[in-house]
Design a protein around this motif. Structure first.
Motif, PDB file in Angstrom:
ATOM      1  N   TYR A  67       0.840  -1.195   0.000  1.00 23.87           N
ATOM      2  CA  TYR A  67       0.000   0.000   0.000  1.00 23.87           C
ATOM      3  C   TYR A  67       0.883   1.256   0.000  1.00 23.87           C
ATOM      4  O   TYR A  67       1.974   1.253   0.577  1.00 23.87           O
ATOM      5  CB  TYR A  67      -0.818   0.045   1.298  1.00 23.87           C
ATOM      6  CG  TYR A  67      -2.174  -0.620   1.249  1.00 23.87           C
ATOM      7  CD1 TYR A  67      -2.500  -1.555   0.271  1.00 23.87           C
ATOM      8  CD2 TYR A  67      -3.142  -0.305   2.217  1.00 23.87           C
ATOM      9  CE1 TYR A  67      -3.752  -2.160   0.258  1.00 23.87           C
ATOM     10  CE2 TYR A  67      -4.396  -0.909   2.210  1.00 23.87           C
ATOM     11  CZ  TYR A  67      -4.684  -1.830   1.229  1.00 23.87           C
ATOM     12  OH  TYR A  67      -5.918  -2.421   1.212  1.00 23.87           O
ATOM     13  N   ALA A 100       1.191   5.124   1.526  1.00 20.78           N
ATOM     14  CA  ALA A 100       0.805   5.646   2.855  1.00 20.78           C
ATOM     15  C   ALA A 100      -0.650   6.124   2.848  1.00 20.78           C
ATOM     16  O   ALA A 100      -1.410   5.883   3.793  1.00 20.78           O
ATOM     17  CB  ALA A 100       1.743   6.781   3.253  1.00 20.78           C
ATOM     18  N   ASP A 121      -3.122   5.000   1.263  1.00 23.10           N
ATOM     19  CA  ASP A 121      -4.096   3.892   1.245  1.00 23.10           C
ATOM     20  C   ASP A 121      -4.465   3.487   2.668  1.00 23.10           C
ATOM     21  O   ASP A 121      -5.555   2.954   2.906  1.00 23.10           O
ATOM     22  CB  ASP A 121      -3.524   2.680   0.506  1.00 23.10           C
ATOM     23  CG  ASP A 121      -3.252   2.970  -0.967  1.00 23.10           C
ATOM     24  OD1 ASP A 121      -4.046   3.716  -1.563  1.00 23.10           O
ATOM     25  OD2 ASP A 121      -2.247   2.470  -1.511  1.00 23.10           O
ATOM     26  N   TYR A 122      -3.557   3.696   3.615  1.00 23.26           N
ATOM     27  CA  TYR A 122      -3.831   3.385   5.028  1.00 23.26           C
ATOM     28  C   TYR A 122      -4.644   4.521   5.668  1.00 23.26           C
ATOM     29  O   TYR A 122      -5.509   4.294   6.493  1.00 23.26           O
ATOM     30  CB  TYR A 122      -2.532   3.220   5.815  1.00 23.26           C
ATOM     31  CG  TYR A 122      -1.683   2.035   5.410  1.00 23.26           C
ATOM     32  CD1 TYR A 122      -2.026   0.738   5.796  1.00 23.26           C
ATOM     33  CD2 TYR A 122      -0.524   2.212   4.659  1.00 23.26           C
ATOM     34  CE1 TYR A 122      -1.234  -0.349   5.431  1.00 23.26           C
ATOM     35  CE2 TYR A 122       0.276   1.131   4.297  1.00 23.26           C
ATOM     36  CZ  TYR A 122      -0.086  -0.152   4.682  1.00 23.26           C
ATOM     37  OH  TYR A 122       0.699  -1.221   4.319  1.00 23.26           O
ATOM     38  N   ASP A 123      -4.289   5.755   5.296  1.00 22.29           N
ATOM     39  CA  ASP A 123      -4.898   6.929   5.944  1.00 22.29           C
ATOM     40  C   ASP A 123      -4.926   8.077   4.934  1.00 22.29           C
ATOM     41  O   ASP A 123      -3.879   8.507   4.431  1.00 22.29           O
ATOM     42  CB  ASP A 123      -4.050   7.318   7.165  1.00 22.29           C
ATOM     43  CG  ASP A 123      -4.741   8.349   8.042  1.00 22.29           C
ATOM     44  OD1 ASP A 123      -5.595   9.085   7.518  1.00 22.29           O
ATOM     45  OD2 ASP A 123      -4.400   8.418   9.240  1.00 22.29           O
ATOM     46  N   PHE A 157       5.362   7.701  10.213  1.00 24.68           N
ATOM     47  CA  PHE A 157       4.168   6.928   9.883  1.00 24.68           C
ATOM     48  C   PHE A 157       4.583   5.471   9.666  1.00 24.68           C
ATOM     49  O   PHE A 157       5.289   5.150   8.712  1.00 24.68           O
ATOM     50  CB  PHE A 157       3.505   7.485   8.621  1.00 24.68           C
ATOM     51  CG  PHE A 157       2.279   6.708   8.209  1.00 24.68           C
ATOM     52  CD1 PHE A 157       1.082   6.885   8.884  1.00 24.68           C
ATOM     53  CD2 PHE A 157       2.339   5.768   7.186  1.00 24.68           C
ATOM     54  CE1 PHE A 157      -0.046   6.152   8.531  1.00 24.68           C
ATOM     55  CE2 PHE A 157       1.216   5.027   6.835  1.00 24.68           C
ATOM     56  CZ  PHE A 157       0.018   5.224   7.507  1.00 24.68           C
ATOM     57  N   PRO A 217       2.708   1.703   9.568  1.00 23.46           N
ATOM     58  CA  PRO A 217       1.429   0.977   9.647  1.00 23.46           C
ATOM     59  C   PRO A 217       1.479  -0.123  10.711  1.00 23.46           C
ATOM     60  O   PRO A 217       2.538  -0.708  10.959  1.00 23.46           O
ATOM     61  CB  PRO A 217       1.282   0.348   8.250  1.00 23.46           C
ATOM     62  CG  PRO A 217       2.312   0.999   7.387  1.00 23.46           C
ATOM     63  CD  PRO A 217       3.389   1.495   8.281  1.00 23.46           C
ATOM     64  N   ALA A 218       0.325  -0.390  11.315  1.00 27.96           N
ATOM     65  CA  ALA A 218       0.238  -1.462  12.323  1.00 27.96           C
ATOM     66  C   ALA A 218       0.465  -2.817  11.666  1.00 27.96           C
ATOM     67  O   ALA A 218       1.092  -3.714  12.229  1.00 27.96           O
ATOM     68  CB  ALA A 218      -1.129  -1.418  12.998  1.00 27.96           C
ATOM     69  N   SER A 219      -0.069  -2.983  10.447  1.00 29.41           N
ATOM     70  CA  SER A 219       0.229  -4.189   9.656  1.00 29.41           C
ATOM     71  C   SER A 219       0.330  -3.764   8.193  1.00 29.41           C
ATOM     72  O   SER A 219      -0.321  -2.808   7.776  1.00 29.41           O
ATOM     73  CB  SER A 219      -0.852  -5.250   9.842  1.00 29.41           C
ATOM     74  OG  SER A 219      -2.058  -4.782   9.279  1.00 29.41           O
ATOM     75  N   PHE A 220       1.132  -4.483   7.438  1.00 25.81           N
ATOM     76  CA  PHE A 220       1.394  -4.086   6.053  1.00 25.81           C
ATOM     77  C   PHE A 220       0.415  -4.786   5.107  1.00 25.81           C
ATOM     78  O   PHE A 220       0.189  -5.989   5.220  1.00 25.81           O
ATOM     79  CB  PHE A 220       2.843  -4.415   5.678  1.00 25.81           C
ATOM     80  CG  PHE A 220       3.828  -3.487   6.330  1.00 25.81           C
ATOM     81  CD1 PHE A 220       4.291  -2.372   5.667  1.00 25.81           C
ATOM     82  CD2 PHE A 220       4.263  -3.720   7.626  1.00 25.81           C
ATOM     83  CE1 PHE A 220       5.177  -1.496   6.278  1.00 25.81           C
ATOM     84  CE2 PHE A 220       5.149  -2.860   8.251  1.00 25.81           C
ATOM     85  CZ  PHE A 220       5.613  -1.744   7.573  1.00 25.81           C
ATOM     86  N   GLN A 221      -0.162  -4.006   4.202  1.00 26.76           N
ATOM     87  CA  GLN A 221      -1.168  -4.520   3.275  1.00 26.76           C
ATOM     88  C   GLN A 221      -0.632  -4.480   1.836  1.00 26.76           C
ATOM     89  O   GLN A 221       0.182  -3.623   1.501  1.00 26.76           O
ATOM     90  CB  GLN A 221      -2.447  -3.664   3.341  1.00 26.76           C
ATOM     91  CG  GLN A 221      -3.042  -3.518   4.731  1.00 26.76           C
ATOM     92  CD  GLN A 221      -3.609  -4.829   5.248  1.00 26.76           C
ATOM     93  OE1 GLN A 221      -4.257  -5.564   4.522  1.00 26.76           O
ATOM     94  NE2 GLN A 221      -3.355  -5.131   6.521  1.00 26.76           N
ATOM     95  N   TRP A 263       9.548  -4.292   3.738  1.00 28.17           N
ATOM     96  CA  TRP A 263       8.914  -3.419   4.718  1.00 28.17           C
ATOM     97  C   TRP A 263       9.899  -2.383   5.262  1.00 28.17           C
ATOM     98  O   TRP A 263       9.559  -1.216   5.437  1.00 28.17           O
ATOM     99  CB  TRP A 263       8.333  -4.243   5.876  1.00 28.17           C
ATOM    100  CG  TRP A 263       7.241  -5.200   5.470  1.00 28.17           C
ATOM    101  CD1 TRP A 263       6.736  -5.370   4.206  1.00 28.17           C
ATOM    102  CD2 TRP A 263       6.527  -6.116   6.313  1.00 28.17           C
ATOM    103  NE1 TRP A 263       5.769  -6.342   4.205  1.00 28.17           N
ATOM    104  CE2 TRP A 263       5.605  -6.814   5.480  1.00 28.17           C
ATOM    105  CE3 TRP A 263       6.580  -6.421   7.659  1.00 28.17           C
ATOM    106  CZ2 TRP A 263       4.747  -7.784   5.972  1.00 28.17           C
ATOM    107  CZ3 TRP A 263       5.726  -7.394   8.168  1.00 28.17           C
ATOM    108  CH2 TRP A 263       4.815  -8.069   7.330  1.00 28.17           C
TER     109      TRP A 263
END
Length: 720
Positions: free
Chosen positions: A49, A51, A53-55, A68, A70-74, A175
């Motif tokens: 994703y 950045a 796409d997460y927020d 920034f 992410p809590a988990s990577f998509q 990541w």
């Protein structure tokens, strides 16, 4: 009996697998036949994703939004390179094809046949496990795509679960680079760049590589040449033969003080001397080790003009996919001991018809077959298939790999080295004169690439012979600065993380560094890093040399996160990835280290003084008027596609296109100077036109309006 679905990394590789399994049925996005379905990816069909796409707040860069993480990577379907907001149509279509084949009832098992490295593992697993398959998944592991190689590997499939450490290493790398790249590039650009434009690119592998070039530039800039002197004498033997000798005192032959050498020169004038020692040794010269990717890139970029490391990798990849060489992205310079039988066959195929065929003997030596010197993949060698049609570039790479391979099985080269020590009989002369001779006895492997050895032949003399000083000379020399880095020397430093920068291929220390996993980047990514440094303007090329630009210099001198320039820091990260691959280190330890480093670095940049590292000019360039339009009198300006009238919106037709067909037939393009001359004088004198036969000539050109319309045609004149 059900079908086995095989997923290859690229269409060309899927074709190789289908041919090896005699599958004739070609469908839309796959081959099918003989209880196999072979489909393919186009490299990464999925990407991480962005950045935003997460927020959605991350769509605009604001300092307060960073760090920034992410809590988990998509993952999402790869974006269209021309419009990043939309998925790539081809990737989306092929992903649907792969997933629908996985769901087919007649498919009993799935095989990932992507490249056997952490990137290949990530590509295959991201596609396969996105679907959450209930069927068993296996892994095809092989080093070459020949029919024999494919059939053999299909008989030795491994459960894909066994490859989890390789996947974890691939994901961790991806990541980590995303987190460091997104955060530090954004924050550095906001902090240190004035004006909108390309971002100030910050990367885990990019910056230490830049620092290597910067450090060498600095060494050269601050180098102070020093003068030194040497004394050479010519000696005459009883047989009226001469030889040269260099004065040595306390193992030193370079002297800062000329006066002392001048004094010795006077003392030895017309003196008698004695040969006090003569040593004759036979020495062996082994061929350089088999190629790994870095050595191949270094060899080719050094030997041929116009080659970059990136080009070498692309051409080698093409040969690999054509089944002609083994896996190119390797760091090993030896072969796995299990390949002895296969290697003997390859040697027999490529030896046939060579003028020195009788000298080629297959032997199992530790220098070639050594498991201790193999990391994941063996060295690059040709396969048993002989090439039928190759491009010139492919021929250069294939020949280099084939020659290096055959060299290993040719006789070892041998030469005879003679050392003569001559002592002046005057006791005031404390030192002695050293003479060295070299004669090649056995050419051996050097025959393959016609490597000529320079012989230095000394006359036949014996110990205790008397000789006479015939002449002498004191010469002045200057110490030389280190040479700028080339792609060859830079790759060597990257490969060994600066631990051994001697340009010798046989260094055990170098091999030790590679096998331990200490490096900057991987064989697969180093060429890409060098290309990126050029593309973003941190370095430039001067012939074969790599040098920092002023932007590159400012970045190294100003950017506050010094760990990112540190070879040891980057080497440790790469070493940890290598350890994850070997299941020695859990990936979370690595990721937590990277995430905390990123958070600290973002805070450090935020608290730094506001300094401009890069200023992007935001003022648009006003187009220079090159002359008056012959149709309407308005100004003629340059555009991306040609030289045209400003009045074009109102229908003025005057244009000289940059891809003008008439000029193209003579291998010429219009330029500003030509256009200015045509507009001012109705004629332009043009040099360097090329005739149909390939000869260069000069001519006067006119660009004249047609009588019956508003278009223009060219006329050529030759004036004496």
């Amino acid at each position: 009996m059900g079908n086995t679905l095989i997923l290859a990394e690229k269409p060309s590789v899927a074709k190789n697998i289908a041919e090896a399994l005699h599958i004739k049925g070609k469908q839309d996005g796959y081959f099918e036949g003989n209880n196999y379905i072979v489909t393919w990816a186009f490299g990464h069909l999925l990407e991480l994703y962005d950045a935003k796409d997460y927020d959605s707040k991350m769509a605009k860069w604001r300092m307060e939004n960073f760090p920034f993480i992410p809590a988990s990577f998509q993952y999402k379907v790869k974006s269209n390179p021309k419009n990043r907001t939309k998925p790539d149509f081809g990737a989306q279509k092929q992903l649907k094809t792969v997933h629908s084949l996985m769901k087919r009832r007649d498919v009993e098992s799935i095989v990932s046949a992507c490249d056997y490295d952490r990137e290949g593992q990530l590509i295959g697993d991201s596609i396969i496990y996105k679907q959450k398959p209930s069927k068993p998944v296996y892994r095809l592991l092989l080093n070459e795509w020949t029919p024999e190689g494919v059939k053999e590997a299909i008989g030795k499939l491994k459960p894909n679960e066994e490859m989890r450490p390789l996947l974890h290493a691939g994901m961790s790398r991806q990541w980590a680079d995303w987190v460091i790249g997104i955060n530090l590039t954004s924050v550095a650009t906001l902090k240190f760049q004035k004006g909108k434009g390309k971002a100030l690119n910050i990367g885990r592998v990019l910056l230490p590589t830049l620092k290597i070039i910067y450090d060498r530039d600095e060494e050269i800039k601050h180098f102070k040449p020093e003068e030194y002197f040497k004394l050479n004498a010519t000696f005459l033997t009883k047989d009226e033969q001469t030889y040269e000798g260099t004065y040595v005192d306390n193992k030193k032959e370079k002297f800062k003080d000329r006066a002392s050498l001048d004094q010795i020169q006077q003392l030895i004038h017309n003196q008698q001397a004695t040969i006090v020692d003569k040593q004759v040794d036979k020495k062996k010269e082994f061929p350089p080790f088999l190629f790994n990717l870095s050595n191949l890139q270094g060899f080719i970029t050094h030997k041929y003009r116009g080659w970059s490391s990136d080009k070498v990798l692309k051409v080698a990849q093409s040969l690999y996919e054509k089944k002609l060489i083994t896996y190119p992205r390797t760091s090993s310079v030896a072969l796995d001991e299990s390949l002895v039988g296969k290697t003997a066959k390859v040697l027999k195929v490529h030896s046939e018809g060579l003028p020195y065929q009788d000298e080629i003997k297959f032997m199992r030596t530790k220098r070639v077959f050594n498991n201790q010197k193999v990391e994941s993949h063996s060295a690059i060698i040709p396969t048993y298939l002989k090439p039928k049609r190759l491009t010139r570039d492919e021929e250069i790479i294939h020949t280099a790999i084939k020659n290096r391979f055959i060299m290993q099985f040719m006789p070892v080269a041998e030469y005879e080295q003679t050392k003569i020590i001559t002592k002046i009989q005057d006791e005031q002369v404390k030192g002695h004169f050293l003479s060295k001779g070299k004669v090649q006895l056995v050419e051996g492997w050097k025959k393959i690439e016609n490597i000529e050895s320079k012989d230095t032949i000394l006359p036949k003399v014996n110990q205790d012979d008397q000789v006479e000083v015939k002449g002498s000379k004191v010469t002045s020399h200057m110490t030389k600065p280190p040479k700028p880095h080339t792609e060859k020397t830079l790759l060597k430093v990257m490969e060994t993380c600066g631990r051994n920068v001697k340009e010798t291929d046989d260094s055990e220390e170098m091999l030790g560094s590679i096998l331990a996993g200490y490096s900057i980047g991987t064989p697969a990514t180093r060429a890409e890093t060098i290309k990126k440094l050029k593309d973003i303007g941190y370095i430039t090329t001067d012939k074969k040399n790599l040098v920092c630009t002023s932007l590159g210099n400012r970045l190294v001198e100003t950017f506050p996160v010094k760990d990112l320039f540190d070879l040891e820091f980057t080497g440790r990260l790469e070493k940890t990835l290598s350890d994850i691959e070997k299941n020695k280190v859990p990936r979370n330890d690595f990721l937590n280290l990277v995430f905390s480093f990123t958070r600290e670095s973002v805070e450090q940049i935020k608290n730094e003084q506001d300094i401009i590292i890069n200023e992007v000019s935001s003022t648009r360039k006003t187009n220079e008027v090159l002359g008056k339009c012959p149709l309407c009198g308005q100004g003629v300006v340059e555009t991306s596609k040609g030289f045209g009238c400003k009045n074009w919106k109102k229908g003025c037709k005057f244009t000289i296109w940059k891809n003008d067909k008439f000029l193209a037939t003579m291998k010429k393009k219009p330029n500003k100077t030509m256009v200015k001359s045509l507009l001012k004088s109705d004629v332009a004198y043009v040099k360097g036109l090329t005739s149909k036969k390939g000869k260069k000539f000069n001519a006067y050109l006119r660009y004249e309006k047609n009588k019956d319309n508003d278009y223009f045609s060219w006329k050529m004149e030759f004036k004496k």
